[in-house]
Design an enzyme around this catalytic site. Sequence first.
Site, mmCIF file in Angstrom:
data_model
loop_
_atom_site.group_PDB
_atom_site.id
_atom_site.type_symbol
_atom_site.label_atom_id
_atom_site.label_comp_id
_atom_site.label_asym_id
_atom_site.label_seq_id
_atom_site.Cartn_x
_atom_site.Cartn_y
_atom_site.Cartn_z
ATOM 1 N N SER A 119 0.832 -1.202 0.000
ATOM 2 C CA SER A 119 0.000 0.000 0.000
ATOM 3 C C SER A 119 0.874 1.262 0.000
ATOM 4 O O SER A 119 1.674 1.445 -0.918
ATOM 5 C CB SER A 119 -0.953 -0.055 1.201
ATOM 6 O OG SER A 119 -1.947 0.928 1.095
ATOM 7 N N ASP A 174 -10.127 -4.956 -3.982
ATOM 8 C CA ASP A 174 -9.525 -3.976 -3.062
ATOM 9 C C ASP A 174 -10.442 -2.751 -2.937
ATOM 10 O O ASP A 174 -10.632 -2.026 -3.911
ATOM 11 C CB ASP A 174 -8.142 -3.559 -3.576
ATOM 12 C CG ASP A 174 -7.334 -2.763 -2.560
ATOM 13 O OD1 ASP A 174 -7.941 -2.064 -1.740
ATOM 14 O OD2 ASP A 174 -6.094 -2.857 -2.593
ATOM 15 N N HIS A 208 -7.954 -5.428 0.470
ATOM 16 C CA HIS A 208 -6.707 -4.668 0.666
ATOM 17 C C HIS A 208 -5.839 -5.386 1.699
ATOM 18 O O HIS A 208 -5.718 -4.969 2.855
ATOM 19 C CB HIS A 208 -7.029 -3.238 1.102
ATOM 20 C CG HIS A 208 -5.856 -2.304 1.039
ATOM 21 N ND1 HIS A 208 -5.207 -2.014 -0.145
ATOM 22 C CD2 HIS A 208 -5.202 -1.599 1.999
ATOM 23 C CE1 HIS A 208 -4.215 -1.168 0.093
ATOM 24 N NE2 HIS A 208 -4.182 -0.910 1.391
#
Length: 232
Positions: A119, A174, A208
Amino acid sequence: MCGNSMSAPLPAIVPAARKATAAVIFLHGLGDTGHGWAEGFAGIRIPHVKYICPHAPTMPVSLNMRMSMPSWFDIYGLNPDANEDEAGIKRASENIKALIDQEVKNGIPSHRILLGGFSQGGALSLYTALTTQQKLAGVVALSCWLPLRNSFPQASANCPNKNMHVLQCHGDADPVVPFMFGSQTAEKMKSLVNPANITFKSYRGLPHSACPEEMVDVKRFIEKQLPAIGDE
């Protein structure tokens, strides 16, 4: 880490099982620490590789109502049109370059160092690899994007990593960093480095986060980019 030593503890480290001849520096995501990723890499460790998982400093984050949390730089939004913390991104990148330099001083050449992250950490790893003067082994970029993408290709004009290998992974479910943002990033990367060396993998139903299948792919990529030397 240079500049962050007062606000971030020393990195979580998984030492090599024997003499370290290569290293992975992996940057966690927003609000996290390096400890979880160090545990993850301990489960897929390669004997001659040292894994370094630094912790981001704590700072207020605009995206989360200015709440303070571990963050490599400020985030205003997670879509391709959001404003970006240019000064913070560049400062964080310099700190990662200093960490790479430290490993070089420890005896691991930069071309045997692989940069990676998840991320926000993956975003910083891509940006750093494209703007550093250090030749790297490659990048593992999970569920992320390329920051300050409009500053390229100028920002990477003198970069020695035009032929580096990049493994980019993204879950197609995600809800935080949209899958489309990841795939657009992969296309942008293909215009900045040798497109034959960019691998973009998607994972069906993955939100995610990471998953075991993805970690196996990461291990295979690391093994390929950081092979054992000689009679190891």
